[in-house]
Write a protein that holds these residues in place. Structure first.
Motif, PDB file in Angstrom:
ATOM      1  N   SER A 131      74.273  17.159 -55.917  1.00  0.00           N
ATOM      2  CA  SER A 131      75.306  16.759 -56.865  1.00  0.00           C
ATOM      3  C   SER A 131      76.212  17.943 -57.166  1.00  0.00           C
ATOM      4  O   SER A 131      75.767  19.099 -57.165  1.00  0.00           O
ATOM      5  CB  SER A 131      74.685  16.260 -58.169  1.00  0.00           C
ATOM      6  N   THR A 132      77.477  17.621 -57.396  1.00  0.00           N
ATOM      7  CA  THR A 132      78.460  18.631 -57.757  1.00  0.00           C
ATOM      8  C   THR A 132      79.117  18.239 -59.071  1.00  0.00           C
ATOM      9  O   THR A 132      79.585  17.108 -59.217  1.00  0.00           O
ATOM     10  CB  THR A 132      79.543  18.767 -56.674  1.00  0.00           C
ATOM     11  N   LEU A 133      79.153  19.177 -59.987  1.00  0.00           N
ATOM     12  CA  LEU A 133      79.869  19.001 -61.249  1.00  0.00           C
ATOM     13  C   LEU A 133      81.148  19.826 -61.158  1.00  0.00           C
ATOM     14  O   LEU A 133      81.090  21.031 -60.877  1.00  0.00           O
ATOM     15  CB  LEU A 133      79.013  19.472 -62.422  1.00  0.00           C
ATOM     16  N   THR A 134      82.267  19.186 -61.332  1.00  0.00           N
ATOM     17  CA  THR A 134      83.560  19.856 -61.234  1.00  0.00           C
ATOM     18  C   THR A 134      84.237  19.893 -62.595  1.00  0.00           C
ATOM     19  O   THR A 134      84.283  18.882 -63.303  1.00  0.00           O
ATOM     20  CB  THR A 134      84.474  19.130 -60.231  1.00  0.00           C
ATOM     21  N   ILE A 135      84.728  21.068 -62.937  1.00  0.00           N
ATOM     22  CA  ILE A 135      85.513  21.227 -64.160  1.00  0.00           C
ATOM     23  C   ILE A 135      86.901  21.676 -63.744  1.00  0.00           C
ATOM     24  O   ILE A 135      87.058  22.732 -63.122  1.00  0.00           O
ATOM     25  CB  ILE A 135      84.890  22.249 -65.125  1.00  0.00           C
ATOM     26  N   GLN A 136      87.886  20.884 -64.067  1.00  0.00           N
ATOM     27  CA  GLN A 136      89.271  21.228 -63.732  1.00  0.00           C
ATOM     28  C   GLN A 136      89.935  21.921 -64.920  1.00  0.00           C
ATOM     29  O   GLN A 136      89.613  21.644 -66.079  1.00  0.00           O
ATOM     30  CB  GLN A 136      90.045  19.955 -63.381  1.00  0.00           C
ATOM     31  N   ARG A 137      90.849  22.798 -64.588  1.00  0.00           N
ATOM     32  CA  ARG A 137      91.658  23.479 -65.622  1.00  0.00           C
ATOM     33  C   ARG A 137      90.752  23.991 -66.745  1.00  0.00           C
ATOM     34  O   ARG A 137      90.894  23.636 -67.914  1.00  0.00           O
ATOM     35  CB  ARG A 137      92.717  22.527 -66.174  1.00  0.00           C
ATOM     36  N   THR A 138      89.840  24.865 -66.362  1.00  0.00           N
ATOM     37  CA  THR A 138      88.827  25.313 -67.314  1.00  0.00           C
ATOM     38  C   THR A 138      89.444  25.914 -68.572  1.00  0.00           C
ATOM     39  O   THR A 138      90.507  26.539 -68.540  1.00  0.00           O
ATOM     40  CB  THR A 138      87.898  26.352 -66.670  1.00  0.00           C
ATOM     41  N   GLN A 139      88.728  25.712 -69.658  1.00  0.00           N
ATOM     42  CA  GLN A 139      89.093  26.253 -70.960  1.00  0.00           C
ATOM     43  C   GLN A 139      87.957  27.155 -71.439  1.00  0.00           C
ATOM     44  O   GLN A 139      86.808  27.040 -70.986  1.00  0.00           O
ATOM     45  CB  GLN A 139      89.304  25.121 -71.968  1.00  0.00           C
ATOM     46  N   GLN A 140      88.273  28.008 -72.394  1.00  0.00           N
ATOM     47  CA  GLN A 140      87.250  28.937 -72.883  1.00  0.00           C
ATOM     48  C   GLN A 140      86.068  28.207 -73.510  1.00  0.00           C
ATOM     49  O   GLN A 140      84.929  28.668 -73.401  1.00  0.00           O
ATOM     50  CB  GLN A 140      87.877  29.920 -73.870  1.00  0.00           C
ATOM     51  N   GLU A 141      86.328  27.062 -74.098  1.00  0.00           N
ATOM     52  CA  GLU A 141      85.228  26.315 -74.717  1.00  0.00           C
ATOM     53  C   GLU A 141      84.280  25.692 -73.688  1.00  0.00           C
ATOM     54  O   GLU A 141      83.237  25.144 -74.054  1.00  0.00           O
ATOM     55  CB  GLU A 141      85.757  25.224 -75.653  1.00  0.00           C
ATOM     56  N   ASP A 142      84.649  25.774 -72.403  1.00  0.00           N
ATOM     57  CA  ASP A 142      83.754  25.285 -71.345  1.00  0.00           C
ATOM     58  C   ASP A 142      82.659  26.306 -71.024  1.00  0.00           C
ATOM     59  O   ASP A 142      81.712  25.988 -70.291  1.00  0.00           O
ATOM     60  CB  ASP A 142      84.531  24.979 -70.063  1.00  0.00           C
ATOM     61  N   SER A 143      82.793  27.513 -71.533  1.00  0.00           N
ATOM     62  CA  SER A 143      81.787  28.543 -71.290  1.00  0.00           C
ATOM     63  C   SER A 143      80.440  28.080 -71.843  1.00  0.00           C
ATOM     64  O   SER A 143      80.327  27.722 -73.023  1.00  0.00           O
ATOM     65  CB  SER A 143      82.189  29.855 -71.961  1.00  0.00           C
ATOM     66  N   ALA A 144      79.446  28.077 -70.980  1.00  0.00           N
ATOM     67  CA  ALA A 144      78.127  27.540 -71.340  1.00  0.00           C
ATOM     68  C   ALA A 144      77.206  27.723 -70.139  1.00  0.00           C
ATOM     69  O   ALA A 144      77.628  28.172 -69.074  1.00  0.00           O
ATOM     70  CB  ALA A 144      78.218  26.057 -71.698  1.00  0.00           C
ATOM     71  N   VAL A 145      75.953  27.341 -70.338  1.00  0.00           N
ATOM     72  CA  VAL A 145      75.021  27.234 -69.229  1.00  0.00           C
ATOM     73  C   VAL A 145      74.908  25.758 -68.869  1.00  0.00           C
ATOM     74  O   VAL A 145      74.638  24.918 -69.733  1.00  0.00           O
ATOM     75  CB  VAL A 145      73.635  27.795 -69.585  1.00  0.00           C
TER      76      VAL A 145
END
Lengths: 115, 114
Positions: free
Chosen positions: A75-89
């Motif tokens: 499986s692949t999880l894709t995050i587009q146009r990342t934002q700082q609030e996406d920082s996580a594990v």
């Protein structure tokens, strides 16, 4: 036997870039789950797959997040146009099936830092 | 809505002392309940789970937990803590939608004093 593996282990990216996170579940496990672990939010469910289908996407925080699973395996999880609030594990887990009570086996996670 | 509460964010115990980590849940039916442990930089490892039968559940590493329906609790216990038990502990409940997804508490960080 091999457990759940995730790659990369760590990812640093700039705000606005797209990222892809990969999960290899335990062989033979039909259910696959993505969770996010962040300070202040704890462990949150994102999406789960039964085979290649995603019956529950309710935890995806925005339409910038998407995931797919191919061949009933990776499986692949894709995050587009990342934002700082996406920082996580980002944690992936797999289980034999999606019946309640089935044990989920977790991978080591991908630590994402968005600058 | 389902929820899980771990009232203690941080607990410190001395090595050899007993341990109890609290977990309370909100759920409409008989829940599936889990305790996971996460060591620094590691993924989550299942300690034990409950979904029916005996309300006292034995797990790995000498841990046990007791399901108390009247108190909506599933507290984790260990009679004698070892330094290697220092980690973060998560209580979780299985979803009512029967998708298998887990709803986690905020976690309790255990520190063990020598």
């Amino acid at each position: 036997g091999a457990g759940v593996s995730q790659s990369p282990s760590n990812k640093v990216t700039e705000k606005g870039k797209d990222v892809e996170l990969r999960c290899d579940p335990i062989s033979g496990h039909t259910a696959l789950y993505w969770y996010r672990q962040s300070l202040g939010q704890g462990l949150e469910f994102l999406i789960y797959f039964q085979g290649n289908s995603a019956p529950d996407k309710s935890g995806l925080p925005s339409d910038r997040f998407s995931a797919e699973r191919t061949g009933g395996s990776v499986s692949t999880l894709t995050i587009q146009r990342t934002q700082q609030e996406d920082s996580a594990v980002y944690l992936c887990a797999s289980s034999l099936d999606d019946i309640g009570g089935e044990t989920q086996y977790f991978g080591p996670g991908t630590r994402l830092l968005v600058l | 809505a389902q929820s899980v509460t771990q009232p203690d964010i941080h607990i410190t115990v001395s090595e050899g002392a007993s341990l109890e980590l609290r977990c309370n849940y909100s759920y409409g039916a008989t829940p599936y309940l889990f305790w996971y442990v996460q060591s620094p930089g590691q993924g989550l490892q299942l300690l034990l789970k409950y979904f029916s039968g005996d309300t006292l559940v034995q797990g790995i590493k000498g841990f046990e937990a007791e399901f108390k329906r009247s108190q909506s609790s599933f507290n984790l216990r260990k009679p004698s803590v070892h330094w290697s038990d220092a980690a973060e502990y998560f209580c979780a409940v299985g979803s009512t939608s029967n998708t298998g997804k887990l709803i986690f508490g905020q976690g309790t960080t255990l520190q063990v004093k020598p």
